[in-house]
Design a protein around this motif. Structure first.
Motif, short mmCIF file in Angstrom:
data_model
loop_
_atom_site.label_atom_id
_atom_site.label_comp_id
_atom_site.label_asym_id
_atom_site.label_seq_id
_atom_site.Cartn_x
_atom_site.Cartn_y
_atom_site.Cartn_z
N PHE A 234 0.81 -1.37 0.11
CA PHE A 234 0.00 0.02 0.17
C PHE A 234 0.84 1.11 0.18
N SER A 235 0.56 2.40 -0.43
CA SER A 235 1.17 3.65 -0.62
C SER A 235 0.05 4.72 -0.72
N ASN A 236 0.14 5.78 0.18
CA ASN A 236 -0.70 7.21 0.09
C ASN A 236 -0.06 8.07 0.55
N ARG A 237 -0.25 9.41 0.23
CA ARG A 237 0.18 10.67 0.53
C ARG A 237 -0.91 11.79 0.57
N ILE A 238 -0.92 12.40 1.71
CA ILE A 238 -2.15 13.42 1.57
C ILE A 238 -1.59 14.82 2.14
N LYS A 239 -2.26 15.99 2.05
CA LYS A 239 -1.94 17.15 2.72
C LYS A 239 -2.47 16.98 4.12
N CYS A 240 -1.91 17.49 4.92
CA CYS A 240 -2.42 17.74 6.46
C CYS A 240 -2.52 19.20 6.78
N ARG A 241 -3.85 19.54 7.21
CA ARG A 241 -4.06 20.89 7.64
C ARG A 241 -4.43 21.03 9.05
N LYS A 242 -4.66 19.60 9.83
CA LYS A 242 -5.01 19.95 11.02
C LYS A 242 -4.21 18.98 12.05
N LYS A 243 -4.51 19.32 13.43
CA LYS A 243 -3.72 18.17 14.30
C LYS A 243 -4.14 16.81 14.37
N ALA A 244 -5.28 16.55 14.03
CA ALA A 244 -5.87 15.17 13.86
C ALA A 244 -6.85 14.97 12.41
N GLY A 245 -6.66 13.71 12.14
CA GLY A 245 -7.34 13.50 11.02
C GLY A 245 -7.41 12.02 10.46
N VAL A 246 -7.84 11.51 9.48
CA VAL A 246 -7.77 10.39 8.94
C VAL A 246 -7.10 10.11 7.54
N MET A 247 -6.49 8.85 7.17
CA MET A 247 -6.27 8.81 5.69
C MET A 247 -6.84 7.61 5.35
N TYR A 248 -7.33 7.40 4.49
CA TYR A 248 -7.89 6.21 3.55
C TYR A 248 -7.01 5.58 2.82
#
Length: 747
Positions: A234-248
């Motif tokens: 698996f591989s994924n990369r996301i932008k993060c704008r907050k302290k907490a969150g989720v990645m699918y």
């Protein structure tokens, strides 16, 4: 992140708490370690504290307070610097350069303190002051609810391993010390303060919480990569704008995690990275398994006997394994015993361990092994056999502990059940168990808030308020609990108590067996090795520090029950006790296996001693195996042939197949001593089931040992069955051992 270890030698001093009259003793302290170990290594206690009655002398130091001191050079960095104590036993204050930086009151969890502003250039002085757990307990209030069960009352308010105050499997040794690693961590400018993988299928969710200085948080991205073998990734990369969150994220060619016997224990390894302004600022190793867990539980009602079973990935798992109890009375030595102990777990064929509530919480090394070897873990929270305080102060302690433990361990796929405690419901019989706010509210909410997809069981065994209110409690205990601990009278292992018990799942049961004579000579004084009767050292190592010989004599009675006599010779007595234990453990396991589908699992007591003693363990403290070890190894194999008990003049044989493949094979049944062939036949064994394959005419009065041999696809197997009611001839059994050599046959 940069890590600086503070393990090693510290200065250690101690004196009776609150007393200025006595000069402190001065020692070299070991970290990780405990003061009792240092006292024994430096002449204040006997070097072998487990020999004879030496351990009693340690009680003198229970009222002492202790000071650990260590000097270290300041790290170059002065931002995001944390002092981390992985385990401190138990009530402590922490000082850096004479300034108090914090305190702790829990042995089970790690404690950390940010020390940026306390560090001085050059040399720094770290001091840990540990107070007496026994004296501090004297300050607490004791309600009648707590006093209803008076055993080990002094440990109820203190978050410390319950067995420390003495148990039937452990000595009284109220330890103190820094028992796990100490380190300085210079953390990244942005880092994961917690994360969790919700992974039940190829489509997964990564939950995360970051810690950072807001000035450092700009143009942040999170990247996940990982794989299992060469063909799933698996591989994924996301932008993060907050302290907490989720990645699918999606796993290609997903491989699920299965328990031993049911498939491969697939574990995904990878990396979670944090980037800021395109630069890598944090790199965290990750691992997890893809699997679902369900606990199907229904209490008895009327003619309905109820239901209790565990499913992994939708498949019912027949659970076979051991209760995991303390590896040592001095827990800093646990890690030294992990490797050998866990290899025993694998070798004997366990697919589940129940981490008992009188113990400590094990570290990642334990769970990593279970993850990668398909060993499910039933994890109790650390309360056992007693009522605990339900005031707000204790609730806050327990909540903090549970949150810490859950967040630390929740990414291990091997953990399949959280349980609120051990035997609190069944040991506190005079009040409605559903009014226990600790297990019905505090721990339940901790699990709900901090984990996903794992069942929570309030107690083991769990007794509902509905049963209590209906007045059914006395009826269900020992007869109608769907998940139960089978101790009872501890009489003949085929008595009605064991034979007729209706539990679907047995999460504790055991039987005594002596260690070898060589092992006994390592912890019993030469003049006390034999006889065992009215022997203070046998009593102490049975384990009783009040002079009660009940457990010593229980083993004698179990020998007499099976053989009708008790040998006078030490070697002969030890052998008889080990045969008695081996046949009992074998019976308990096989009784459950032939009872499928109503019976769904057994977790016997127990694999390994945590100090040298006469006990239910099948491997003694020195890692010497008893006869029961070899019998259990066969009884727990994913496939074996077992006998039920005699019914209607016949002994029914079952092919017990706890795998997902049907089997076809050939079986021979013969008399072990005469060699007479009793049955030759082909058989079919259904997948994940126990299948009746033959019936043999057998009389209750026949005393003989039957051998079952089989071949499936060129692989051979072996098991045996002891026929007849007691008394059994010890001489006959010895001839069987000499002729068939089951120890070597069982390897």
């Amino acid at each position: 992140m940069k890590t600086i270890s503070l393990n090693g030698k510290w200065q250690l001093s101690g004196k009776p708490q609150g007393s200025d009259a006595e000069k402190p003793i001065s020692l070299e302290g070991s970290v990780p370690g405990c003061v009792q170990y240092d006292l024994s290594m430096q002449g204040y206690l006997e070097k072998d504290i487990y020999m004879g009655e030496n351990i009693i002398a340690a009680e003198k130091y229970e009222s002492y307070e202790w000071w650990y001191e260590r000097r270290f050079d300041a790290p170059d960095e002065r931002k995001n610097v944390f002092l981390v104590f992985e385990g401190v036993d138990c009530l402590a204050e922490y000082f850096l350069n004479g300034i108090k930086i914090g305190e702790s009151d829990n042995m089970f969890i790690s404690h950390e303190f940010r020390i940026d502003r306390y560090i001085e250039d050059g040399e720094n002085v770290l001091t840990v002051h540990i107070k007496s757990a026994v004296l501090e307990a004297d300050r607490e209030d004791y309600t009648l609810k707590i006093l209803r069960n008076p055993t080990n009352v002094e440990g109820r308010h203190i978050r410390k391993a319950p067995h420390s105050y003495g148990w039937d499997i452990m000595p009284r040794l109220v330890t103190a010390g820094i028992w796990r690693d100490v380190k300085i961590e210079v953390r990244d400018s942005i880092y994961f303060s917690q994360f969790f993988f919700d992974a039940k299928s190829e489509n997964c969710i990564f939950y995360y919480v970051l810690d950072f200085d807001r000035n450092d948080f700009e143009d942040v991205e999170i990247e996940l990569t990982g794989s299992c073998g060469d063909d799933s990734s698996f591989s994924n990369r996301i932008k993060c704008r907050k302290k907490a969150g989720v990645m699918y994220f999606h796993i290609n060619n997903v491989k699920k995690w299965f328990p031993y016997g049911y498939g491969d224990a697939n574990v995904y390894d990878g990396t979670a990275r944090i980037f800021s302004r395109g630069e890598l600022v944090c790199c965290q190793k990750i691992s997890f398994g893809v699997r679902s867990v369900n606990l199907e539980r229904r209490d008895p009602a009327g003619e309905d006997d109820g239901h209790f079973r565990i499913l992994i990935n939708g498949i019912e798992i027949f659970c076979k394994g051991s209760n995991w109890v303390p590896l040592d009375a001095m827990h800093h030595r646990d890690i030294e015993r992990y490797s050998s102990a866990l290899e025993l777990v694998k070798d004997i064929g366990c697919n589940i361990l129940r981490c008992w509530g009188g113990n400590v919480y094990e570290d990642h090394e334990f769970f990593d092994f279970c993850d990668r070897n398909g060993i499910m873990v039933w994890q109790d929270f650390a309360m056992a056999c007693a009522s605990y305080p339900e005031n707000e102060a204790f609730k806050k302690k327990l909540e903090k502990e549970a949150v810490s433990v859950i967040r630390k361990l929740r990414n291990h796929p091997s953990i399949i059940v959280w349980a609120g405690d051990n035997e609190v419901d069944s040991c506190t019989s005079t009040y409605n168990p559903d009014k226990n706010s600790l297990t019905r509210q505090v721990l339940s909410e901790c699990v709900e808030q901090n984990d996903i997809g794992r069942p929570y069981l309030p107690s083991s065994p769990y007794i509902t308020g509905e049963m209590y209110e209906k007045g059914e409690r006395s009826q269900v205990l020992g007869s109608r609990l769907i998940e139960d601990h089978l101790w009872g009278p501890r009489d003949y292992f085929k008595s009605d108590f064991y034979k007729n018990n209706k539990a679907h799942f047995v999460s504790e049961t055991g039987y005594h067996g002596c260690p070898s004579l060589d092992s006994i000579k390592r912890f019993i004084s030469p003049d006390k090795v034999w006889p065992y009767s009215k022997n203070s050292e046998w009593i102490l190592h049975s384990s009783d520090q009040r002079g009660n010989d009940g457990r010593v004599m229980l083993m004698e009675k179990q020998v007499r029950q099976l053989f009708g006599e008790v040998p006078n010779d030490a070697e002969e007595y030890i052998l008889a006790s080990q045969i008695s234990q081996a046949e009992a453990k074998k019976y308990f396991i096989e009784r459950m296996r032939v009872g499928r589908p109503e019976k769904t699992g057994i977790i016997w007591w127990n694999l390994l001693d945590g100090w040298p003693q006469m006990s239910d363990a099948v491997v003694d403290y020195y890692f010497t195996k008893k006869l029961a070890y070899y019998y259990i190894k066969r009884s727990q194999a994913p496939f074996t042939i077992c006998a039920d008990e005699i019914k209607n003049w016949n002994l029914n044989l079952y092919a017990c197949n706890d795998t997902l493949e049907g089997k076809h094979g050939h079986m021979t049944v013969k008399d072990a001593l005469t060699g007479e062939i009793i049955r030759n036949c082909e058989f079919e064994a259904k997948e994940n089931a126990s299948t009746h394959i033959a019936s043999l005419p057998v009389f209750y009065s026949e005393h003989r040992i039957l051998i079952f041999e089989w071949e499936i696809n060129g692989e051979r197997g072996f098991n045996h069955y002891l026929c007849g009611y007691p008394p059994i001839s010890l001489q006959m059994y010895k001839e069987f051992l000499q002729k068939y050599d089951p120890i070597n046959s069982y390897r």
